[in-house]
Motif scaffolding. Structure first.
Motif, PDB file in Angstrom:
ATOM      1  N   LEU B 188       0.831  -1.210   0.000  1.00 21.00           N
ATOM      2  CA  LEU B 188       0.000   0.000   0.000  1.00 21.00           C
ATOM      3  C   LEU B 188       0.864   1.258   0.000  1.00 21.00           C
ATOM      4  O   LEU B 188       0.513   2.272  -0.602  1.00 21.00           O
ATOM      5  N   ARG B 189       2.021   1.182   0.656  1.00 18.38           N
ATOM      6  CA  ARG B 189       2.956   2.306   0.658  1.00 18.38           C
ATOM      7  C   ARG B 189       3.452   2.566  -0.771  1.00 18.38           C
ATOM      8  O   ARG B 189       3.569   3.726  -1.201  1.00 18.38           O
ATOM      9  N   GLU B 190       3.720   1.487  -1.506  1.00 19.73           N
ATOM     10  CA  GLU B 190       4.173   1.647  -2.902  1.00 19.73           C
ATOM     11  C   GLU B 190       3.095   2.352  -3.738  1.00 19.73           C
ATOM     12  O   GLU B 190       3.382   3.237  -4.542  1.00 19.73           O
ATOM     13  N   PHE B 191       1.834   1.935  -3.504  1.00 20.86           N
ATOM     14  CA  PHE B 191       0.709   2.537  -4.223  1.00 20.86           C
ATOM     15  C   PHE B 191       0.603   4.029  -3.857  1.00 20.86           C
ATOM     16  O   PHE B 191       0.447   4.902  -4.728  1.00 20.86           O
ATOM     17  N   TYR B 192       0.709   4.318  -2.561  1.00 23.78           N
ATOM     18  CA  TYR B 192       0.670   5.698  -2.044  1.00 23.78           C
ATOM     19  C   TYR B 192       1.782   6.527  -2.692  1.00 23.78           C
ATOM     20  O   TYR B 192       1.570   7.654  -3.150  1.00 23.78           O
ATOM     21  N   ASP B 193       2.975   5.939  -2.756  1.00 24.87           N
ATOM     22  CA  ASP B 193       4.126   6.661  -3.307  1.00 24.87           C
ATOM     23  C   ASP B 193       4.036   6.864  -4.823  1.00 24.87           C
ATOM     24  O   ASP B 193       4.740   7.697  -5.383  1.00 24.87           O
ATOM     25  N   GLN B 194       3.182   6.074  -5.457  1.00 24.93           N
ATOM     26  CA  GLN B 194       3.000   6.272  -6.903  1.00 24.93           C
ATOM     27  C   GLN B 194       1.996   7.377  -7.204  1.00 24.93           C
ATOM     28  O   GLN B 194       2.169   8.135  -8.150  1.00 24.93           O
ATOM     29  N   TYR B 195       0.928   7.445  -6.408  1.00 24.84           N
ATOM     30  CA  TYR B 195      -0.198   8.290  -6.811  1.00 24.84           C
ATOM     31  C   TYR B 195      -0.494   9.500  -5.926  1.00 24.84           C
ATOM     32  O   TYR B 195      -1.175  10.419  -6.356  1.00 24.84           O
ATOM     33  N   TYR B 196      -0.060   9.478  -4.665  1.00 27.21           N
ATOM     34  CA  TYR B 196      -0.425  10.568  -3.758  1.00 27.21           C
ATOM     35  C   TYR B 196       0.617  11.683  -3.817  1.00 27.21           C
ATOM     36  O   TYR B 196       1.508  11.789  -2.967  1.00 27.21           O
ATOM     37  N   TRP B 197       0.490  12.494  -4.847  1.00 28.25           N
ATOM     38  CA  TRP B 197       1.380  13.641  -5.063  1.00 28.25           C
ATOM     39  C   TRP B 197       0.544  14.842  -5.478  1.00 28.25           C
ATOM     40  O   TRP B 197      -0.539  14.680  -6.043  1.00 28.25           O
ATOM     41  N   PRO B 198       1.066  16.048  -5.243  1.00 29.28           N
ATOM     42  CA  PRO B 198       0.267  17.229  -5.591  1.00 29.28           C
ATOM     43  C   PRO B 198      -0.051  17.316  -7.084  1.00 29.28           C
ATOM     44  O   PRO B 198      -1.117  17.817  -7.460  1.00 29.28           O
ATOM     45  N   ASN B 199       0.877  16.833  -7.922  1.00 32.45           N
ATOM     46  CA  ASN B 199       0.623  16.912  -9.367  1.00 32.45           C
ATOM     47  C   ASN B 199      -0.366  15.841  -9.836  1.00 32.45           C
ATOM     48  O   ASN B 199      -0.613  15.701 -11.035  1.00 32.45           O
TER      49      ASN B 199
END
Lengths: 425, 427
Positions: B188-199
């Motif tokens: 889930l951290r990997e998923f978060y790190d892929q998609y949860y960004w301001p851009n």
């Protein structure tokens, strides 16, 4: 500030009209009512069925015609009942409000109470009551209200079996007689919020509802209920997975009483029913892990009706004895030691914030306006009451809690897989 | 080297100003003084459509975990996420669906900064762990079981599963049981790190707050967050054109029997979408709809409904009827299909269309009752690909003509694009 938001006027023939300007793209939400409800009907079941039947047919329209009419103007409309009011509520475009109000007046003046629809509604209500008989929270609530109030009091509830018997006795004739006894323009309240002015709202109400009869309607009297003796009630539902527990005390005061604000804020500190900010959720749930939810509230209280203070919790059967003890401990503690200045400060601000967040859409504004008028108040009351709450200190609250919450007089009710003597000690 | 964040105005439409923050965050702002409150909604442009095989349900579980501790808001410093905003009297919630995930709050306007600061912190600062995941799994499992125990949801999910063979829309947002059970905080951290960004996000701030204050708060709290170090992965799967009708059949003791017919429809931003919505409304929304008359008024069904989801990619609309006991389900399905297709021979006249448009206009207005309702509607539109859909909906639906209804009926109500469903109640 609230008195600027919700304005009101009284029409020469008695109706109270309230309006709150709120931008909703040409639509309005409204809540209206006349005196009635279960106090006038004598039973909640009659009041409920009577209200629901008003949308089932009139002298001019069948149920189908009514549904098509509502569809055509893109409106929603429902009839319901409270302790002392027959209520209608809905939303519609401002341009079609006159059509919808014309129909509401028609439903009040010429209801047909069709026999076929009455049979269907009674069957549906029977199914609801069958579900209610198995619902642990509802059964505990009914048992507690019967422990605290006499049958004449508005907060007394019938058992599910009694409700079923009352329901089966309702006939078209009963509905017609009840309707005639309450229909009066003198008790009419209409609260509208959205893209509308008070002037326009008052004009529409005058045009559409003036033809209602001008009957005097007086609600039956009842004696306030005071805390007397602690009773313990068990509703055994052995096949259910959890126990609903309620403990409470009759207060003997209405929300107009000078102590109400302090008592209300004290109960909020004890077990604010909105989330995790009350003591009960912090201790009984978070620290001790005994329950999913445990809250304190003051149900059944209004400007005209004395209510009660209550704590509710839901427990797995194995944790019930500890959970019950924890609730009783927290009640005793808050009565004995009072509340801290820091708690009071935080909860005062929280109360103010809730009021503001609550009034942030047209449906809520219409509801709040209606409820104020139904209790004989204006929006200025909201300003005054908020000011009162914001001026409370820990001494006021401790005094109110000590006066009204007497732990030894708290009654208890529990429903679920529970032994008969589980509340004995 | 650190650079000072900047906020640039992009455009103003229907009173809403769109900005772009230098890290790529899109900001929508509207001043509304009707009530002394502010609604804040952060929409992440990631939904279950972005989940890889074996990781279904990840978006939804992540939504739950973002209510656990974050760097600045945690139990250690006595600022747990839910407690913190609750003390301001806030209404707080979140939701996940096929195309997006959103987090939203409504609170008194003087506390707007609390919501903005918290949302900015959990955008990149969430600290969820395996222990958090384990404690949340009870709730997630319960949600999964409830969806499988609901006959309408179950049939709908099975039909989407049949209608789509390649596109991720074939998997319900809640995910597959084996994937949900196989979730780990690491994945889930990997998923978060892929998609949860301001851009990859849009923040909407609506309510009683000045543009100057809103701009300053956005710069202060979202400004320091860096853009994603790598490009946000795009989901590029295109569903192949359906060439033959499909069918789903379920027999379970649910206490109700249901029949349903589904047809492929275009993406929400497609020019045909308003006419498709009007067509669906004429057929099955409200007491005057054609299926109500044909199925409910004749005693075949107790209720009919229609679902027309507004999605980023071409989607699927479903007509559903709860069938009365004793009625032959195959016959009920045939009657439903015949009535739907009769619109090709008997298209609506101006009056029937006007009635449907009136209903849709009511829904559009109710979707903008209060700033919280409005930012949630905007979030749905962002998910569908264009936030301005909310503000252009009225103009679009008013422009639909009876000839448009016939045209889209011919285009989309085709046998080769149909998926049928029957759920039979068994003792």
């Amino acid at each position: 500030m609230y008195s600027k938001l919700i304005t009101q006027t009284t029409l020469p023939w008695g109706a109270t009209v309230l309006s709150a300007a709120f931008p909703v793209h040409g639509t309005v939400s409204f809540v209206g009512s006349i005196a009635g409800g279960s106090r006038m009907a004598g039973t909640e079941e009659l009041a409920k069925i009577h209200a629901a039947m008003l949308a089932e047919g009139t002298a001019k329209r069948t149920k189908k015609d009514i549904q098509l009419f509502l569809d055509d103007i893109g409106a929603s409309l429902s009839f319901g009942s409270s302790n002392d009011r027959l209520v209608f509520a809905g939303r519609v475009s401002e341009k079609n409000l006159h059509k919808l109000f014309a129909f509401v007046a028609e439903a009040l003046l010429e209801p047909s109470f069709p026999a076929r629809e009455l049979t269907v509604l009674k069957q549906r209500e029977q199914s609801n009551l069958a579900l209610e008989a198995q619902d642990t929270r509802t059964q505990a609530s009914i048992a507690l209200s019967r422990a605290l109030f006499s049958p004449e009091h508005p907060n007394y509830a019938h058992t599910t079996d009694e409700s079923l018997a009352i329901l089966s006795s309702i006939t078209r004739k009963t509905l017609v007689a009840f309707h005639e006894s309450i229909l009066s323009r003198k008790t009419l309240i209409v609260s509208i919020a959205g893209d509308i002015t008070l002037e326009r709202a008052a004009k529409l109400v005058d045009q559409k509802f003036k033809k209602l009869p001008a009957r005097e309607v007086t609600l039956p009297e009842f004696a306030p209920s005071e805390a007397a003796e602690a009773k313990r009630e068990i509703v055994a539902l052995p096949h259910k997975a959890s126990i609903d527990y309620m403990t409470g005390i009759a207060l003997g005061i209405t929300s107009d009483h000078a102590d109400y604000a302090a008592l209300m804020l004290g109960m909020q500190v004890l077990g604010n029913p909105r989330g995790f900010t009350g003591r009960l959720m912090k201790t009984v749930r978070e620290e001790e892990g005994l329950t999913y939810g445990v809250y304190a509230s003051m149900p059944g209280i209004s400007a005209k009706t004395d209510g009660y203070a209550m704590v509710w919790g839901t427990f797995a059967p194995a944790l019930f004895p500890q959970g019950r003890a924890a609730i009783r401990r927290e009640i005793e503690k808050i009565v004995d030691k009072g509340v801290t200045d820091a708690e009071v400060k935080k909860h005062r601000e929280l109360y103010d914030a809730y009021t503001r967040v609550q009034l942030a859409d047209s449906a809520s504004l219409a509801q709040v306006g209606h409820n104020l008028a139904a209790q004989g108040r204006t929006a200025a009351y909201l300003d005054r009451f908020t000011k009162t709450v914001l001026s409370l200190d820990s001494k006021h609250i401790r005094a109110a809690l000590k006066t009204y919450l007497k732990p030894e007089l708290f009654s208890e009710a529990a429903a679920g897989p529970i032994e008969k003597n589980a509340l004995a000690s | 080297m650190k650079t000072t964040p900047t906020l640039s105005k992009v455009r103003t439409v229907s009173g809403v100003t769109e900005y772009k923050l230098s890290n790529g965050l899109r900001v929508l702002y509207r001043r509304e003084k009707a009530a002394p409150v502010v609604a804040v909604c952060v929409t992440f442009h990631v939904g279950s459509r972005n989940e890889a095989p074996g990781h279904t349900g990840a978006t939804h579980i992540l939504e739950h975990l973002l209510f656990k501790d974050s760097k600045k808001f945690n139990k250690k410093n006595k600022k747990a996420i839910t407690d913190y905003l609750e003390w301001f009297g806030a209404k707080i919630n979140a939701s996940t669906w096929l195309d997006c995930t959103n987090y939203h709050e409504l609170l008194p306007s003087e506390h707007a900064e609390a919501a903005i600061e918290l949302e900015a912190d959990r955008m990149r600062g969430s600290l969820f762990s395996d222990a958090d995941l384990a404690s949340e799994m009870t709730v997630v499992r319960n949600e999964y079981e409830r969806s499988r125990n609901n006959p309408f949801e179950l049939l709908e999910e099975e039909m989407w599963g049949a209608a789509f063979t390649e596109h991720p829309y074939r998997i319900p947002t809640i995910g597959l049981k084996e994937d949900i059970e196989g979730s780990t905080a690491k994945k889930l951290r990997e998923f978060y790190d892929q998609y949860y960004w301001p851009n990859n996000a849009t923040v909407a701030i609506y309510g009683d707050i000045s543009a100057k204050d809103a701009e300053a708060l956005v710069l202060k709290h979202f400004g320091p967050i860096p853009s994603s170090p790598e490009a946000i992965p795009e989901m590029t799967i295109v569903e192949p054109v359906q060439t033959e009708s499909r069918a789903v059949s379920i027999a379970k003791p649910f206490g109700v029997s249901i029949v349903s017919l589904g047809y492929k429809i275009p993406e929400a931003t497609h020019e045909d979408s308003p006419a498709v919505l009007a067509l669906a409304t004429i057929l099955a929304d409200g007491f005057s709809s054609r299926l109500q008359k044909k199925l409910v008024d004749t005693g075949l069904a107790t209720d009919v409904s229609v679902s027309v989801p507004e999605l980023r990619d071409p989607g699927f609309m479903t007509f559903t009827a709860q069938i009365n006991e004793g009625v032959d389900l195959a016959k009920a399905l045939t009657t439903m299909r015949k009535e739907i297709l009769s619109v090709l021979k008997t298209p609506p006249d101006k009056q029937e269309l006007a009635r449907a448009v009136e209903r849709i206009l009511s829904h559009i207005a109710y979707d903008r009752d209060g700033v919280l309702t409005e930012v949630r509607a905007v979030s749905e539109a962002i998910a569908a690909g264009d936030w301005m859909l909310v503000y252009r909906a009225e103009e679009h639906i008013k422009a639909v003509r009876p000839s448009d209804i016939l045209r889209v009926a011919k285009q989309y109500l085709v046998a080769s694009g149909e998926t049928s469903g029957i759920l039979k109640n068994i003792a």
